[in-house]
Design a protein around this motif. Structure first.
Motif, short mmCIF file in Angstrom:
data_model
loop_
_atom_site.label_atom_id
_atom_site.label_comp_id
_atom_site.label_asym_id
_atom_site.label_seq_id
_atom_site.Cartn_x
_atom_site.Cartn_y
_atom_site.Cartn_z
N CYS A 49 0.83 -1.20 0.00
CA CYS A 49 0.00 0.00 0.00
C CYS A 49 0.86 1.25 0.00
CB CYS A 49 -0.92 -0.01 1.22
SG CYS A 49 -2.15 -1.33 1.24
N TYR A 50 1.91 1.27 0.84
CA TYR A 50 2.81 2.42 0.88
C TYR A 50 3.52 2.61 -0.46
CZ TYR A 50 2.64 3.79 5.81
OH TYR A 50 2.26 4.29 7.03
N SER A 51 3.91 1.50 -1.08
CA SER A 51 4.66 1.60 -2.33
C SER A 51 3.81 2.18 -3.45
CB SER A 51 5.18 0.21 -2.73
OG SER A 51 6.10 -0.27 -1.78
N GLU A 52 2.57 1.71 -3.56
CA GLU A 52 1.70 2.23 -4.62
C GLU A 52 1.36 3.69 -4.36
OE1 GLU A 52 -2.55 1.30 -6.84
OE2 GLU A 52 -1.23 -0.33 -6.21
N LEU A 53 0.97 4.02 -3.14
CA LEU A 53 0.61 5.40 -2.83
C LEU A 53 1.83 6.32 -2.90
CD1 LEU A 53 -1.87 4.88 0.15
CD2 LEU A 53 -2.42 5.60 -2.18
N GLY A 54 2.99 5.80 -2.48
CA GLY A 54 4.20 6.61 -2.50
C GLY A 54 4.67 6.94 -3.90
N THR A 55 4.35 6.09 -4.88
CA THR A 55 4.72 6.40 -6.26
C THR A 55 3.69 7.31 -6.92
OG1 THR A 55 3.67 4.36 -7.01
CG2 THR A 55 6.02 4.28 -6.60
N LEU A 56 2.43 7.21 -6.46
CA LEU A 56 1.41 8.11 -6.98
C LEU A 56 1.55 9.51 -6.40
CD1 LEU A 56 -1.79 5.85 -6.91
CD2 LEU A 56 -0.80 6.94 -8.93
N ILE A 57 1.87 9.58 -5.11
CA ILE A 57 1.98 10.86 -4.40
C ILE A 57 3.35 10.93 -3.73
CG2 ILE A 57 0.86 12.41 -2.75
CD1 ILE A 57 -0.97 11.59 -5.01
N PRO A 58 4.42 11.12 -4.51
CA PRO A 58 5.76 11.18 -3.91
C PRO A 58 6.02 12.52 -3.23
CG PRO A 58 5.90 11.49 -6.27
CD PRO A 58 4.46 11.24 -5.97
N SER A 59 5.52 12.65 -1.99
CA SER A 59 5.61 13.92 -1.26
C SER A 59 6.28 13.70 0.08
CB SER A 59 4.20 14.48 -1.03
OG SER A 59 4.22 15.52 -0.09
N ALA A 60 7.02 14.71 0.55
CA ALA A 60 7.66 14.65 1.87
C ALA A 60 6.64 14.57 2.99
CB ALA A 60 8.57 15.86 2.06
N GLY A 61 5.37 14.86 2.69
CA GLY A 61 4.32 14.75 3.70
C GLY A 61 4.02 13.32 4.09
N GLY A 62 4.48 12.35 3.29
CA GLY A 62 4.30 10.94 3.65
C GLY A 62 2.85 10.52 3.69
N GLU A 63 2.48 9.83 4.79
CA GLU A 63 1.14 9.26 4.89
C GLU A 63 0.04 10.30 4.71
OE1 GLU A 63 3.65 6.60 7.68
OE2 GLU A 63 3.37 8.76 7.44
N TYR A 64 0.21 11.47 5.34
CA TYR A 64 -0.91 12.40 5.29
C TYR A 64 -1.11 12.99 3.90
CZ TYR A 64 1.90 16.78 5.78
OH TYR A 64 2.76 17.85 5.61
N ALA A 65 -0.05 13.15 3.13
CA ALA A 65 -0.21 13.63 1.76
C ALA A 65 -0.91 12.58 0.90
CB ALA A 65 1.15 13.99 1.16
N MET A 66 -0.52 11.31 1.09
CA MET A 66 -1.11 10.22 0.30
C MET A 66 -2.59 10.06 0.62
SD MET A 66 2.01 7.39 0.41
CE MET A 66 1.63 6.92 2.10
N VAL A 67 -2.91 10.00 1.92
CA VAL A 67 -4.30 9.74 2.31
C VAL A 67 -5.18 10.96 2.04
CG1 VAL A 67 -5.81 9.18 4.26
CG2 VAL A 67 -3.62 8.02 4.01
N SER A 68 -4.66 12.17 2.23
CA SER A 68 -5.44 13.38 1.91
C SER A 68 -5.85 13.38 0.44
CB SER A 68 -4.62 14.64 2.22
OG SER A 68 -4.43 14.80 3.58
N THR A 69 -4.91 13.02 -0.42
CA THR A 69 -5.19 13.03 -1.86
C THR A 69 -6.23 11.99 -2.24
OG1 THR A 69 -2.93 13.78 -2.28
CG2 THR A 69 -4.13 12.87 -4.15
N MET A 70 -6.16 10.81 -1.62
CA MET A 70 -7.01 9.70 -2.02
C MET A 70 -8.34 9.63 -1.26
SD MET A 70 -5.39 8.38 -4.43
CE MET A 70 -3.72 8.53 -5.09
N ALA A 71 -8.31 9.96 0.04
CA ALA A 71 -9.49 9.73 0.87
C ALA A 71 -10.06 11.01 1.47
CB ALA A 71 -9.15 8.74 1.98
N GLY A 72 -9.50 12.15 1.14
CA GLY A 72 -10.03 13.40 1.66
C GLY A 72 -9.17 14.02 2.73
N ARG A 73 -9.35 15.33 2.92
CA ARG A 73 -8.47 16.09 3.81
C ARG A 73 -8.66 15.72 5.28
NH1 ARG A 73 -9.36 22.15 1.80
NH2 ARG A 73 -7.67 22.62 3.26
#
Length: 472
Positions: free
Chosen positions: A84-108
Motif C-alpha cells: 500500500c505504501y509503495s503504490e501510494l508513495g509512487t502516486l503521491i511522492p511527497s515529503a508529507g508521507g502518509e498524510y499527503a497520500m491519504v489526503s489526496t485519495m481519501a479526503g483532507r
C-alpha cells in the motif's frame, strides 16, 4: 553514503542565496537520492537492532516462545502494508508521507487524522527507545531508566540542532555497530541452542509459581499491534519520496528493501534467543545482556551492551531529525495558526528547523517519565490505525485520474487492501480498552480542531502540497 549525506542536507529546502523564504508556491525538495541512499537513511530511522533490544524483551515477557511467531506474522502483514505504501508513495511522492497520500485519495479529514496518528507515533517512539539505554549501560554504570532516557532525548535534540552532514556520518557508523550487536546475539544463540525449531510454535510463557502457561491465540493477536510497531519504520521511505530519483520505481524498491532487511535483523536474533535460552523463565525475563554473558563472557556482554546503548542514542538522533521534519512539513502545509506555522518553519544557524526540533525533543524527554506500558499501548494502537487508513487510501488509489497515472502497482489489488483493512480492524478490536480510549480521545480532539479551525479555513489552512512532477 554520499546519497545518504545529500538526502539529509536536502531535507531543508533551499533557494539561491540561502534557505527558502515564504512564497506563494510550496517549497520543493531536490531529487538526489538513489535506492541505496534511501534504504540506508530509512534503516537508520527504523533502527531495527534498537527495536530488537528494547521492544522485543517486553514481548518475550508476555508471549514467551510465541514471540518469534508473532513477529513473523507481523512481518507478513507488513508486506501488505508495504504494498500500500509503495503504490501510494509512487502516486503521491511527497515529503508529507502518509498524510499527503491519504489526503489526496481519501479526503483532507482522513489525511489530517493520519497526520495526528503519525505525530503520536513520532513523539512516543523515541522516548520508548531511549528508556532502554540504562539497561544496556548497566555493565558499566547503574542509572535510572527514566532519567537516562530523558538525558538521551535531550542529547539527541541538541544533535538535531547541529550540522546534519556530521549527524549522517555518526548515525551511519552507529547503524553498523547495532547490526554487529544483533549478529553477535544471533550467532551465540544458535551456538548454544537448548531446544529445537519446534519451540518457536510451542506457545509457552512463564507463569506464576514457577510453572509454564500456554500462550493463547488471542494474546498473540493482541501482541500484533506491538509487532507491527517493531518494524513500522520502513514506512519512513515515503517521506523521502520527494527526494528519490525516479520515484515511480525507487519508492517501492526502497520500502520493500527496508522492510526485508529490518525484518531479518529483528527476527533472526529472536529465533536464536528463543532456541538458546536455557529455560522459559530465562527467556521471559527478557534480560538479553545476561543471556549474552551466559553464552560467552562478561567482556562480550559488555561490548554488545555498549553497542546497543550507542544504537539507542543513534535512534534518538535520527528520529528527532526525522520527526522535526514532519512538523516542518505540517507548517509548510499550513496546519496551524500562522504564528505556529512561522515558528515550526524557522531555520536555525545550521539550516535545521530548530523550533520544530525542540518541539519534538523536549516533550520526548518528558514522556520518559510516563508508564512504559501506556506508551507501548498507545503507539501500537496508533500504528495500527495509521496503517488502516493508509490501506483505505490504497483501496481508493485507482479512481479517476489516478487510475491511468504511471506508478508501481501492487499485485492482487483490491484484495490486498481489503484483507488488510479487515485484519487491522480486528487487531484494533483486541487491544486494551484503556489504550483505545486514550488514542480515541486524542483523535476526537483532533477532529474538533479540524471541524472548528481547519475546515472553515479550507482555502488557507491544511493545503497539502504535491510536487509538480507528481501531479496526474
Amino acid at each position: 553514503m554520499t546519497d545518504l549525506l545529500r538526502s539529509v542536507e536536502n531535507t531543508v529546502p533551499e533557494v539561491a542565496g540561502g534557505p527558502a523564504q515564504a512564497t506563494d508556491s510550496p517549497a520543493q525538495l531536490k531529487r538526489s537520492i538513489g535506492v541505496v541512499g534511501g534504504t540506508l537513511l530509512t534503516l537508520s530511522c527504523v533502527t531495527p537492532a534498537s527495536t530488537l533490544f528494547v521492544v522485543v524483551p517486553d514481548l518475550l515477557g508476555s508471549l514467551g516462545t510465541a514471540t518469534a511467531l508473532t513477529l513473523a506474522i507481523g512481518s507478513l502483514l507488513c508486506i501488505a502494508v508495504a504494498f500500500c505504501y509503495s503504490e501510494l508513495g509512487t502516486l503521491i511522492p511527497s515529503a508529507g508521507g502518509e498524510y499527503a497520500m491519504v489526503s489526496t485519495m481519501a479526503g483532507r479529514l482522513a489525511g489530517w487524522l493520519v497526520f495526528v496518528l503519525s505525530l503520536l507515533v513520532v513523539m512516543i517512539v523515541p522516548p520508548v527507545i531511549a528508556m532502554g539505554t540504562a539497561d544496556y549501560l548497566a555493565p558499566v554504570v547503574h542509572l535510572d531508566p527514566a532519567l537516562t532516557g530523558a538525558g538521551v532525548m535531550l542529547m539527541a535534540t541538541l544533535a538535531g540542532l547541529l550540522d546534519l552532514r556530521a549527524n549522517a556520518w555518526i548515525t551511519g557508523i552507529f547503524l553498523v555497530l547495532e547490526v554487529i550487536a544483533a549478529g553477535v546475539v544471533a550467532v551465540l544463540g544458535f551456538a548454544h541452542s537448548h531446544r529445537g525449531v519446534g519451540s518457536l510454535v510451542s506457545m509457552q510463557v512463564a507463569g506464576s509459581g514457577g510453572h509454564t502457561d500456554t500462550v493463547t491465540a488471542m494474546l498473540v493477536i493482541s501482541g500484533l499491534a506491538i509487532a507491527l510497531f517493531a518494524t513500522q519504520g520502513f514506512s519512513t521511505a515515503v517521506y523521502l519520496s520527494e527526494e528519490l530519483e525516479n520515484p515511480r520505481r525507487n519508492v517501492a524498491r526502497t520500502v520493500l528493501a527496508t522492510l526485508a532487511i529490518s525484518s531479518v535483523i529483528i527476527l533472526v536474533p529472536v529465533v536464536a534467543i528463543t532456541m538458546g535460552a536455557s529455560d522459559i523463565k530465562e527467556l521471559t525475563s527478557g534480560n538479553l545482556s545476561a543471556m549474552v554473558i551466559a553464552w560467552s563472557n562478561s567482556a562480550v556482554g559488555a561490548f554488545v551492551s555498549l553497542c546497543v546503548a550507542l544504537a539507542i542514542i543513534n535512534a534518538g538522533i535520527v528520529m528527532v531529525i526525522q520527526n522535526s521534519r514532519v512538523l516542518f512539513a505540517s507548517a509548510r502545509d499550513k496546519a496551524w495558526p500562522q504564528p505556529v506555522n512561522k515558528a515550526f518553519s524557522r531555520l536555525g544557524r545550521f539550516g535545521s528547523p530548530w523550533v520544530a526540533t525542540l518541539a519534538v525533543g523536549v516533550p520526548g524527554a518528558l514522556l520518559c517519565f510516563v508508564n512504559l506500558d501506556t506508551l507501548y499501548g498507545v503507539t501500537g494502537v496508533s500504528v495500527t490505525g495509521m496503517y488502516l487508513l493508509v490501506a483505505v487510501g490504497a483501496l481508493l488509489a485507482r479512481r479517476g485520474s489516478h487510475k491511468h497515472t504511471p506508478a508501481w502497482r501492487m499485485p492482487l489489488w483490491p484484495a490486498v487492501p481489503v484483507l488488510l483493512i479487515a485484519l487491522l480492524a480486528y487487531i484494533l478490536s483486541r487491544q486494551d480498552i484503556t489504550y483505545l480510549l486514550l488514542t480515541g480521545g486524542i483523535m476526537a480532539v483532533a477532529t474538533l480542531y479540524w471541524a472548528l479551525y481547519l475546515r472553515p479555513r479550507r482555502d488557507t489552512r491544511w493545503l497539502v502540497s504535491i510536487p509538480e512532477d507528481a501531479r496526474p
